[in-house]
Design an enzyme around this catalytic site. Structure first.
Site, PDB file in Angstrom:
ATOM      1  N   ASP A 161       2.486 -11.084   4.435  1.00  0.00           N
ATOM      2  CA  ASP A 161       2.749  -9.539   3.947  1.00  0.00           C
ATOM      3  C   ASP A 161       2.046  -9.255   2.703  1.00  0.00           C
ATOM      4  OD1 ASP A 161       4.603 -10.838   2.441  1.00  0.00           O
ATOM      5  OD2 ASP A 161       6.194  -9.253   3.019  1.00  0.00           O
ATOM      6  N   ASP A 220       1.367 -11.655  -4.056  1.00  0.00           N
ATOM      7  CA  ASP A 220       1.794 -11.067  -5.366  1.00  0.00           C
ATOM      8  C   ASP A 220       1.434 -12.308  -6.634  1.00  0.00           C
ATOM      9  OD1 ASP A 220       3.319  -9.987  -7.521  1.00  0.00           O
ATOM     10  OD2 ASP A 220       4.862  -9.554  -6.045  1.00  0.00           O
ATOM     11  N   LYS A 237      -1.727  -7.829  -4.504  1.00  0.00           N
ATOM     12  CA  LYS A 237      -1.146  -7.394  -5.665  1.00  0.00           C
ATOM     13  C   LYS A 237      -1.851  -8.136  -6.763  1.00  0.00           C
ATOM     14  CE  LYS A 237       3.106  -5.761  -6.156  1.00  0.00           C
ATOM     15  NZ  LYS A 237       4.450  -5.800  -6.236  1.00  0.00           N
ATOM     16  N   PHE A 251       6.627  -1.729  -6.833  1.00  0.00           N
ATOM     17  CA  PHE A 251       7.374  -2.518  -5.641  1.00  0.00           C
ATOM     18  C   PHE A 251       7.180  -1.781  -4.667  1.00  0.00           C
ATOM     19  CE2 PHE A 251      10.937  -4.020  -3.492  1.00  0.00           C
ATOM     20  CZ  PHE A 251      10.883  -5.315  -3.689  1.00  0.00           C
ATOM     21  N   VAL A 252       6.731  -2.258  -3.383  1.00  0.00           N
ATOM     22  CA  VAL A 252       6.579  -1.572  -2.156  1.00  0.00           C
ATOM     23  C   VAL A 252       7.579  -2.132  -0.937  1.00  0.00           C
ATOM     24  CG1 VAL A 252       4.275  -1.028  -2.744  1.00  0.00           C
ATOM     25  CG2 VAL A 252       4.673  -3.152  -1.689  1.00  0.00           C
ATOM     26  N   ASP A 280      10.390  -5.834   2.197  1.00  0.00           N
ATOM     27  CA  ASP A 280      11.820  -5.207   1.994  1.00  0.00           C
ATOM     28  C   ASP A 280      12.212  -5.390   0.589  1.00  0.00           C
ATOM     29  OD1 ASP A 280      14.107  -7.954   1.666  1.00  0.00           O
ATOM     30  OD2 ASP A 280      11.882  -8.205   1.731  1.00  0.00           O
ATOM     31  N   ARG A 318      12.723  -2.575   5.936  1.00  0.00           N
ATOM     32  CA  ARG A 318      11.559  -3.444   6.777  1.00  0.00           C
ATOM     33  C   ARG A 318      11.000  -2.510   7.898  1.00  0.00           C
ATOM     34  NH1 ARG A 318      10.977  -8.699   5.080  1.00  0.00           N
ATOM     35  NH2 ARG A 318      12.802  -9.846   4.419  1.00  0.00           N
TER      36      ARG A 318
END
Length: 191
Positions: A107, A110, A138, A159-160, A166, A172
């Protein structure tokens, strides 16, 4: 007459980064990119769950190749908005991927630690090829040298949540991807 501001899809969102329509369009585009890479050939999809479940399902609907699906479960956030530092394999692969073309789907890229951990795990199983596809990148948070082969969207250091992403296993199911309000980014009492 002034323009009315559209409220966020969910009251816990500070803002929406990508709408449901934007996500659908980009996933469709990624499906076309995969067709260019794999032609009509078979490949194995490995989804890093839980976060990549929705993205993986939608992306699979955009390709008509014969595909096999397996999942690996990694834990790295718990109830926090920052990685705990060391991702852990909670459940590993079940399919034999030796000499097979593999597409690893996540997903979000990071810190890079999760993707690096799983790519190393997959490489030890001797696939014919390994490519990576992430919905979100990111780059500002990268801690290890890794990049994805295919990227849906590059995002800022926010923060997404939503569309599989989630916070403490919630949000979610949101159809969009949005920024969680800062005042909600502490571990909740219900976690």
């Amino acid at each position: 007459m002034s323009a009315r501001k559209t409220p966020p899809v969910h009251p816990d969102l500070e803002s929406v980064l990508f709408t449901e329509m934007q996500l659908k369009r980009r996933v469709r585009g990624l499906g076309r990119e995969l067709k260019e890479i794999y032609g009509a050939g078979e490949f194995t999809i490995i989804s890093i769950i839980n976060g990549a479940v929705m993205f993986t399902a939608d992306l699979m609907r955009e390709i008509d190749n014969p595909v096999r699906l397996d999942c690996v479960r990694i834990s790295s956030y718990g109830t926090k908005t920052k990685s705990t530092g060391v991702p852990q394999v909670v459940a590993s692969l079940t399919l034999d991927i030796a000499n097979r073309h593999v597409l690893l789907i996540d997903d979000i890229l990071d810190t890079g630690k999760t993707l690096l951990l799983v790519t190393n795990l997959v490489r030890k199983l001797n696939p014919a090829s390994l490519r990576t596809c992430v919905l979100l990148d990111k780059q500002g948070r990268r801690e290890v040298p890794i990049e994805a082969d295919l990227v849906g969207f590059k995002i800022p250091d926010k923060f997404v949540i939503g569309y599989g992403l989630d916070f403490a296993e919630r949000y979610r199911n949101l159809p969009c991807i949005g920024v969680l309000k800062p005042q909600l980014q502490n571990p909740p009492a219900w976690a």
